[in-house]
Write a protein that holds these residues in place. Structure first.
Motif, PDB file in Angstrom:
ATOM      1  N   MET A 127       0.837  -1.185   0.000  1.00  0.00           N
ATOM      2  CA  MET A 127       0.000   0.000   0.000  1.00  0.00           C
ATOM      3  C   MET A 127       0.882   1.248   0.000  1.00  0.00           C
ATOM      4  SD  MET A 127      -3.052   0.888   2.561  1.00  0.00           S
ATOM      5  CE  MET A 127      -3.960   2.359   2.359  1.00  0.00           C
ATOM      6  N   ASN A 128       0.419   2.255  -0.650  1.00  0.00           N
ATOM      7  CA  ASN A 128       1.167   3.498  -0.753  1.00  0.00           C
ATOM      8  C   ASN A 128       0.945   4.333   0.502  1.00  0.00           C
ATOM      9  OD1 ASN A 128       2.521   5.701  -1.627  1.00  0.00           O
ATOM     10  ND2 ASN A 128       1.331   6.002  -3.477  1.00  0.00           N
ATOM     11  N   ASN A 129       2.018   4.682   1.208  1.00  0.00           N
ATOM     12  CA  ASN A 129       1.911   5.423   2.466  1.00  0.00           C
ATOM     13  C   ASN A 129       2.256   6.895   2.325  1.00  0.00           C
ATOM     14  OD1 ASN A 129       1.073   3.241   3.947  1.00  0.00           O
ATOM     15  ND2 ASN A 129       3.143   2.577   4.401  1.00  0.00           N
ATOM     16  N   ARG A 130       2.274   7.416   1.096  1.00  0.00           N
ATOM     17  CA  ARG A 130       2.574   8.832   0.914  1.00  0.00           C
ATOM     18  C   ARG A 130       1.433   9.679   1.471  1.00  0.00           C
ATOM     19  NH1 ARG A 130       3.863   9.814  -5.212  1.00  0.00           N
ATOM     20  NH2 ARG A 130       1.676   9.347  -5.197  1.00  0.00           N
ATOM     21  N   SER A 131       1.782  10.808   2.028  1.00  0.00           N
ATOM     22  CA  SER A 131       0.747  11.698   2.555  1.00  0.00           C
ATOM     23  C   SER A 131       0.050  12.429   1.403  1.00  0.00           C
ATOM     24  CB  SER A 131       1.355  12.709   3.525  1.00  0.00           C
ATOM     25  OG  SER A 131       2.259  13.547   2.837  1.00  0.00           O
ATOM     26  N   LEU A 132      -1.197  12.716   1.599  1.00  0.00           N
ATOM     27  CA  LEU A 132      -1.962  13.451   0.596  1.00  0.00           C
ATOM     28  C   LEU A 132      -1.665  14.933   0.748  1.00  0.00           C
ATOM     29  CD1 LEU A 132      -5.360  11.606   0.981  1.00  0.00           C
ATOM     30  CD2 LEU A 132      -3.712  11.351  -0.859  1.00  0.00           C
ATOM     31  N   LYS A 133      -1.511  15.607  -0.363  1.00  0.00           N
ATOM     32  CA  LYS A 133      -1.184  17.023  -0.327  1.00  0.00           C
ATOM     33  C   LYS A 133      -2.361  17.832  -0.846  1.00  0.00           C
ATOM     34  CE  LYS A 133       3.711  16.295  -0.951  1.00  0.00           C
ATOM     35  NZ  LYS A 133       4.880  16.575  -1.762  1.00  0.00           N
ATOM     36  N   ARG A 134      -2.629  18.940  -0.193  1.00  0.00           N
ATOM     37  CA  ARG A 134      -3.727  19.803  -0.620  1.00  0.00           C
ATOM     38  C   ARG A 134      -3.335  20.643  -1.826  1.00  0.00           C
ATOM     39  NH1 ARG A 134      -7.917  20.083   2.973  1.00  0.00           N
ATOM     40  NH2 ARG A 134      -7.533  19.117   4.962  1.00  0.00           N
ATOM     41  N   TRP A 135      -2.077  20.991  -1.941  1.00  0.00           N
ATOM     42  CA  TRP A 135      -1.609  21.820  -3.047  1.00  0.00           C
ATOM     43  C   TRP A 135      -0.275  21.243  -3.501  1.00  0.00           C
ATOM     44  CZ3 TRP A 135      -4.214  25.524  -5.559  1.00  0.00           C
ATOM     45  CH2 TRP A 135      -3.521  26.329  -6.447  1.00  0.00           C
ATOM     46  N   THR A 136      -0.156  20.944  -4.793  1.00  0.00           N
ATOM     47  CA  THR A 136       1.058  20.331  -5.312  1.00  0.00           C
ATOM     48  C   THR A 136       1.792  21.291  -6.238  1.00  0.00           C
ATOM     49  OG1 THR A 136      -0.077  19.389  -7.221  1.00  0.00           O
ATOM     50  CG2 THR A 136      -0.010  18.041  -5.202  1.00  0.00           C
ATOM     51  N   PHE A 137       2.971  20.874  -6.662  1.00  0.00           N
ATOM     52  CA  PHE A 137       3.757  21.668  -7.605  1.00  0.00           C
ATOM     53  C   PHE A 137       2.991  21.845  -8.913  1.00  0.00           C
ATOM     54  CE2 PHE A 137       7.078  21.983 -10.912  1.00  0.00           C
ATOM     55  CZ  PHE A 137       7.636  23.178 -10.515  1.00  0.00           C
ATOM     56  N   LEU A 138       2.311  20.808  -9.357  1.00  0.00           N
ATOM     57  CA  LEU A 138       1.515  20.890 -10.582  1.00  0.00           C
ATOM     58  C   LEU A 138       0.381  21.913 -10.442  1.00  0.00           C
ATOM     59  CD1 LEU A 138       1.090  19.767 -13.413  1.00  0.00           C
ATOM     60  CD2 LEU A 138      -0.331  18.000 -12.416  1.00  0.00           C
ATOM     61  N   ASP A 139      -0.200  22.014  -9.269  1.00  0.00           N
ATOM     62  CA  ASP A 139      -1.231  23.022  -9.024  1.00  0.00           C
ATOM     63  C   ASP A 139      -0.653  24.433  -9.122  1.00  0.00           C
ATOM     64  OD1 ASP A 139      -3.277  21.157  -8.616  1.00  0.00           O
ATOM     65  OD2 ASP A 139      -2.719  20.923  -6.511  1.00  0.00           O
ATOM     66  N   THR A 140       0.569  24.607  -8.673  1.00  0.00           N
ATOM     67  CA  THR A 140       1.223  25.908  -8.772  1.00  0.00           C
ATOM     68  C   THR A 140       1.435  26.289 -10.237  1.00  0.00           C
ATOM     69  OG1 THR A 140       2.336  25.493  -6.679  1.00  0.00           O
ATOM     70  CG2 THR A 140       3.246  27.237  -8.060  1.00  0.00           C
ATOM     71  N   ILE A 141       1.872  25.334 -11.031  1.00  0.00           N
ATOM     72  CA  ILE A 141       2.050  25.586 -12.464  1.00  0.00           C
ATOM     73  C   ILE A 141       0.709  25.922 -13.115  1.00  0.00           C
ATOM     74  CG2 ILE A 141       2.684  24.521 -14.668  1.00  0.00           C
ATOM     75  CD1 ILE A 141       4.820  22.959 -13.110  1.00  0.00           C
TER      76      ILE A 141
END
Length: 80
Positions: A1-15
């Motif tokens: 299972m993937n244990n990465r945290s969910l992000k509200r704002w990503t680098f792609l959102d900034t672009i």
């Protein structure tokens, strides 16, 4: 299972936000390119909708400690 945290704002959102500003300032021209302007608005409306829905989803996960993606769940599974 993937244990990465969910992000509200990503680098792609900034672009995407930067591109939205550029489109709003320089590319929307409803008199000469009506179809392209509506397509661009539709694409950015879809992006904004996905950002809002992602934030709603993350809020629901953080409020429900029994959700499998809740940050505390990974610690409990490691202890078992």
């Amino acid at each position: 299972m993937n244990n990465r945290s969910l992000k509200r704002w990503t680098f792609l959102d900034t672009i995407n936000a930067a591109l939205l500003i550029v489109v709003l300032l320089f590319m929307l021209d409803f008199e000469n390119n009506r179809a392209v302007s509506f397509i661009l608005l539709a694409v950015f409306a879809f992006w904004i909708t996905t950002v809002i829905l992602r934030n709603i989803f993350i809020s629901k996960i953080q409020k429900d400690p029994n959700h499998p993606m809740h940050p505390g769940q990974s610690k409990e599974r490691k202890e078992k």
